[in-house]
Each structure stands twice: as structure tokens, then as C-alpha cells.
Design a protein around this motif. Structure first.
Motif, PDB file in Angstrom:
ATOM      1  N   PHE A   1     -53.879 136.854  -0.042  1.00  0.00           N
ATOM      2  CA  PHE A   1     -53.616 136.829   1.390  1.00  0.00           C
ATOM      3  C   PHE A   1     -52.147 137.090   1.711  1.00  0.00           C
ATOM      4  CE2 PHE A   1     -57.420 133.921   1.539  1.00  0.00           C
ATOM      5  CZ  PHE A   1     -58.225 134.779   2.277  1.00  0.00           C
ATOM      6  N   ALA A   2     -51.251 136.621   0.861  1.00  0.00           N
ATOM      7  CA  ALA A   2     -49.817 136.748   1.107  1.00  0.00           C
ATOM      8  C   ALA A   2     -49.224 137.849   0.242  1.00  0.00           C
ATOM      9  CB  ALA A   2     -49.099 135.425   0.827  1.00  0.00           C
TER      10      ALA A   2
ATOM     11  N   ASP B   1     -49.562 144.324   8.427  1.00  0.00           N
ATOM     12  CA  ASP B   1     -49.662 145.128   7.206  1.00  0.00           C
ATOM     13  C   ASP B   1     -49.275 144.321   5.977  1.00  0.00           C
ATOM     14  OD1 ASP B   1     -49.577 148.421   8.078  1.00  0.00           O
ATOM     15  OD2 ASP B   1     -49.014 146.944   9.578  1.00  0.00           O
ATOM     16  N   MET B   2     -48.253 143.470   6.137  1.00  0.00           N
ATOM     17  CA  MET B   2     -47.784 142.616   5.055  1.00  0.00           C
ATOM     18  C   MET B   2     -47.554 141.215   5.605  1.00  0.00           C
ATOM     19  SD  MET B   2     -46.189 145.843   4.878  1.00  0.00           S
ATOM     20  CE  MET B   2     -44.397 145.766   4.891  1.00  0.00           C
ATOM     21  N   ARG B   3     -47.619 140.223   4.709  1.00  0.00           N
ATOM     22  CA  ARG B   3     -47.479 138.834   5.115  1.00  0.00           C
ATOM     23  C   ARG B   3     -46.533 138.112   4.160  1.00  0.00           C
ATOM     24  NH1 ARG B   3     -51.730 141.312   5.818  1.00  0.00           N
ATOM     25  NH2 ARG B   3     -52.107 141.295   3.578  1.00  0.00           N
TER      26      ARG B   3
ATOM     27  N   ALA C   1     -44.219 136.942   9.396  1.00  0.00           N
ATOM     28  CA  ALA C   1     -43.382 135.951   8.713  1.00  0.00           C
ATOM     29  C   ALA C   1     -43.955 134.577   9.043  1.00  0.00           C
ATOM     30  CB  ALA C   1     -41.940 136.070   9.177  1.00  0.00           C
ATOM     31  N   VAL C   2     -44.511 133.910   8.045  1.00  0.00           N
ATOM     32  CA  VAL C   2     -45.340 132.724   8.284  1.00  0.00           C
ATOM     33  C   VAL C   2     -44.713 131.479   7.657  1.00  0.00           C
ATOM     34  CG1 VAL C   2     -47.627 131.727   7.942  1.00  0.00           C
ATOM     35  CG2 VAL C   2     -47.387 134.185   8.332  1.00  0.00           C
ATOM     36  N   HIS C   3     -44.597 130.435   8.469  1.00  0.00           N
ATOM     37  CA  HIS C   3     -44.114 129.143   7.992  1.00  0.00           C
ATOM     38  C   HIS C   3     -44.927 128.046   8.669  1.00  0.00           C
ATOM     39  CE1 HIS C   3     -42.260 129.145  11.937  1.00  0.00           C
ATOM     40  NE2 HIS C   3     -41.950 127.876  11.783  1.00  0.00           N
ATOM     41  N   GLY C   4     -44.830 126.844   8.155  1.00  0.00           N
ATOM     42  CA  GLY C   4     -45.531 125.728   8.782  1.00  0.00           C
ATOM     43  C   GLY C   4     -47.029 125.878   8.685  1.00  0.00           C
ATOM     44  N   PHE C   5     -47.672 126.090   9.819  1.00  0.00           N
ATOM     45  CA  PHE C   5     -49.126 126.150   9.871  1.00  0.00           C
ATOM     46  C   PHE C   5     -49.606 127.517  10.350  1.00  0.00           C
ATOM     47  CE2 PHE C   5     -47.732 121.832  10.736  1.00  0.00           C
ATOM     48  CZ  PHE C   5     -48.437 121.109   9.790  1.00  0.00           C
TER      49      PHE C   5
ATOM     50  N   ARG D   1     -45.730 138.237  -0.123  1.00  0.00           N
ATOM     51  CA  ARG D   1     -44.604 137.605  -0.813  1.00  0.00           C
ATOM     52  C   ARG D   1     -44.530 136.138  -0.429  1.00  0.00           C
ATOM     53  NH1 ARG D   1     -39.182 141.434  -0.365  1.00  0.00           N
ATOM     54  NH2 ARG D   1     -40.186 143.476  -0.658  1.00  0.00           N
ATOM     55  N   VAL D   2     -44.008 135.335  -1.330  1.00  0.00           N
ATOM     56  CA  VAL D   2     -43.655 133.951  -1.038  1.00  0.00           C
ATOM     57  C   VAL D   2     -42.139 133.860  -1.063  1.00  0.00           C
ATOM     58  CG1 VAL D   2     -43.702 131.577  -1.881  1.00  0.00           C
ATOM     59  CG2 VAL D   2     -45.784 132.950  -1.931  1.00  0.00           C
ATOM     60  N   CYS D   3     -41.547 133.358   0.021  1.00  0.00           N
ATOM     61  CA  CYS D   3     -40.092 133.269   0.101  1.00  0.00           C
ATOM     62  C   CYS D   3     -39.703 132.083   0.982  1.00  0.00           C
ATOM     63  CB  CYS D   3     -39.485 134.570   0.620  1.00  0.00           C
ATOM     64  SG  CYS D   3     -40.415 135.399   1.907  1.00  0.00           S
ATOM     65  N   ASP D   4     -38.511 131.568   0.730  1.00  0.00           N
ATOM     66  CA  ASP D   4     -38.052 130.392   1.461  1.00  0.00           C
ATOM     67  C   ASP D   4     -37.789 130.681   2.927  1.00  0.00           C
ATOM     68  OD1 ASP D   4     -38.193 128.794  -0.802  1.00  0.00           O
ATOM     69  OD2 ASP D   4     -36.140 129.284  -1.424  1.00  0.00           O
ATOM     70  N   ASP D   5     -37.368 131.892   3.244  1.00  0.00           N
ATOM     71  CA  ASP D   5     -37.087 132.277   4.633  1.00  0.00           C
ATOM     72  C   ASP D   5     -37.834 133.572   4.941  1.00  0.00           C
ATOM     73  OD1 ASP D   5     -36.066 132.933   7.110  1.00  0.00           O
ATOM     74  OD2 ASP D   5     -34.008 132.378   6.629  1.00  0.00           O
ATOM     75  N   PRO D   6     -39.117 133.469   5.264  1.00  0.00           N
ATOM     76  CA  PRO D   6     -39.927 134.680   5.461  1.00  0.00           C
ATOM     77  C   PRO D   6     -39.403 135.590   6.565  1.00  0.00           C
ATOM     78  CG  PRO D   6     -41.325 132.739   5.302  1.00  0.00           C
ATOM     79  CD  PRO D   6     -39.925 132.245   5.414  1.00  0.00           C
ATOM     80  N   ARG D   7     -38.915 135.011   7.645  1.00  0.00           N
ATOM     81  CA  ARG D   7     -38.457 135.861   8.752  1.00  0.00           C
ATOM     82  C   ARG D   7     -37.237 136.677   8.348  1.00  0.00           C
ATOM     83  NH1 ARG D   7     -35.132 134.748  13.433  1.00  0.00           N
ATOM     84  NH2 ARG D   7     -35.552 136.289  15.066  1.00  0.00           N
TER      85      ARG D   7
END
Length: 270
Positions: free
Chosen positions: A191-192, A133-135, A116-120, A194-200
Motif C-alpha cells: 500500500f505504501a 500515484d505514490m504514497r 503524504a500520510v501521517h497519524g490516521f 515509502r516509509v519516512c519520518d517526514d512524508p510531506r
């Protein structure tokens, strides 16, 4: 794990957090140790059915701790022995060295891992997310294969992971330029996931769904995909280490570090 990585397990889902928020979860020795220990700990826990990997604070992981580059500027290879080949070449963790294993261990884990990726997510932080496995990423996340900025190549398993995700010409362009791109672009390139506002939150939701499936089938599926994709990884990982070994402490790599630390244009030798 020296307060760098925490693990909370609820109903088969391991919530793994990088907790060096004051440094944007940068990779220092303790963080490398924490990631390796976390992965090895989870390998032994047969009750874990899915893992979510995320970072506290303003970033997922901003990459290698800046203090390491300061040591490289002195030509000391980050304060390690001068023989860089002996430092990076030996396979200390299966087919990988220690830095590679901080990423590769998430591939070796029997169960799915969602980053779950945000920021940098720069440099080593970007490679760390690729180990999952997924990002899942925020649309405005800032990502980069940043090693070229410091006169280096990606050497935390990134070369072996990227080649299965994105077109080769895109990987080469991003590696050669170090260009920063967004989470939205990352999804377009591959690379990603899914794109979502709250990945975690989304990752934990999906992890709970996966945890509700047959653990034997999930583990079998991961073994199949891993075997199909990475049969030649040992040679690829060794290539990373050999190239990186020849770069660390070399004149142009030291110049790249000095120029960045001194905030001036680099003066590279032909």
C-alpha cells in the motif's frame, strides 16, 4: 472550498492540504466538495506538474465524519433520501459518483500525485491516499479499511485501487476484519511506496524532482499506466455503489452503527 482544502502552487508543485485539523480532517460534505473542487481546479491548471496531498494536524484523514454514522443509526441512510440506489448508483462524475470522485479525481489528474500520510488514514481517508500515484507514510501511521466496523464496504473507489496494489487475500482479510495496521506494514504489503519520518517533506522533494522532468513525458506515462490498470473500472465502481446502497440503512448496518455509538457488542441478525 469552504476552508476544507487549500492549494499552494510553487514552481509547478501543487501543495494540497486538508485543513480540518480539529476533526482530524474527517470527510464531511464540505470536505468532499473541497476535494472535488481542488482536483477539478488543478485539472485546468497546465502549469502544475506534480501534486502533494497531505493533511494538517494529527492525521491525514480519519475517514467519514462521525455525524454521518449518527444519522445512519436512525435508519435514514445518513439523512439522504430513502432510495439509496438512486443516491449512489447514478454516475454524476464520469464513471463515478461524488464520493468516489473525491478519490478518483486524483487518478484522472494528468500529473502525478503523491500522498503524504501521517497519524490516521481510516476508511475513506485510507481510500483517499490510494487515489494518489505514490504514497509516503510514517512508520507509525495507523491505517485501516474500517468500513466493516460500521457494517459497510469500501465504496470510494477503494476496491478498484487496492486490487492493483496488494494480494487479493490480504485485501479481503483487511476488508473483512477492519484491522488497523501500521505504515511499516503498509509498505510490506504494497500500500505504501515509502516509509519516512517526514512524508510531506519527502513528497515535496520528489515532487520538485518530477516537476523538473518533461511534463509531456510525465503526462504520457500517467495516461499509459491509467489505461493499463483501469479499463474495467466502470463496472467495478458500479459494483461498489450497488453493494453499498443495499447496506446503508439495513438492519445489521444500523446495528453496527448503534453498537459503536453505544460502546457495546453488536447483536447482528442472521
Amino acid at each position: 472550498m469552504d476552508q476544507r482544502v487549500t492549494i499552494e502552487i510553487i514552481d509547478g508543485v501543487a501543495d494540497v492540504r486538508l485543513v480540518r485539523a480539529d476533526k482530524m480532517n474527517a470527510l464531511d460534505n464540505a470536505m468532499f466538495d473541497g476535494l472535488v473542487e481542488a482536483g477539478e481546479t488543478l485539472k485546468l491548471n497546465k502549469q502544475v506538474r506534480c501534486v502533494v496531498l497531505s493533511g494538517e494536524g494529527r492525521a491525514f484523514c480519519a475517514g467519514l465524519d462521525a455525524s454521518n454514522f449518527g444519522r445512519m443509526a436512525g435508519g435514514g441512510g445518513g439523512g439522504e433520501p430513502e432510495n439509496a440506489t438512486s443516491r449512489l448508483g447514478p454516475r454524476t462524475h464520469g464513471i463515478s459518483n461524488r464520493a468516489q470522485y473525491a478519490v478518483w479525481v486524483w487518478r484522472e489528474l494528468e500529473v502525478p500525485v503523491i500522498a503524504a500520510v501521517h497519524g490516521f488514514a481510516y476508511g475513506g481517508g485510507f481510500q483517499l491516499m490510494l487515489g494518489a500515484d505514490m504514497r509516503y507514510v510514517t512508520p507509525d501511521a495507523r491505517l485501516s479499511i474500517l468500513e466493516i466496523k460500521w457494517g459497510l464496504v469500501p465504496d470510494m473507489a477503494g476496491t478498484q485501487l487496492m486490487r492493483h496494489l496488494v494480494r487479493e487475500d490480504l485485501v479481503r482479510e483487511l476488508t473483512y476484519t477492519g484491522r488497523i495496521f501500521s505504515g511499516a506494514e503498509a509498505q510490506q504489503m504494497g500500500f505504501a511506496t515509502r516509509v519516512c519520518d517526514d512524508p510531506r517533506a519527502e513528497a515535496l522533494k520528489v515532487a520538485r524532482e518530477i516537476a523538473g522532468k518533461s511534463p509531456d513525458a510525465i503526462r504520457a506515462a500517467k495516461r499509459i499506466y491509467n489505461a493499463a490498470n483501469y479499463r474495467s473500472a466502470a463496472d467495478g465502481l458500479m459494483d461498489e455503489s450497488i453493494e453499498q446502497s443495499s447496506l446503508i440503512g439495513s438492519p445489521n448496518q444500523v446495528e453496527a452503527v448503534k453498537a459503536n455509538l453505544e460502546q457495546r457488542a453488536p447483536r447482528f441478525a442472521d
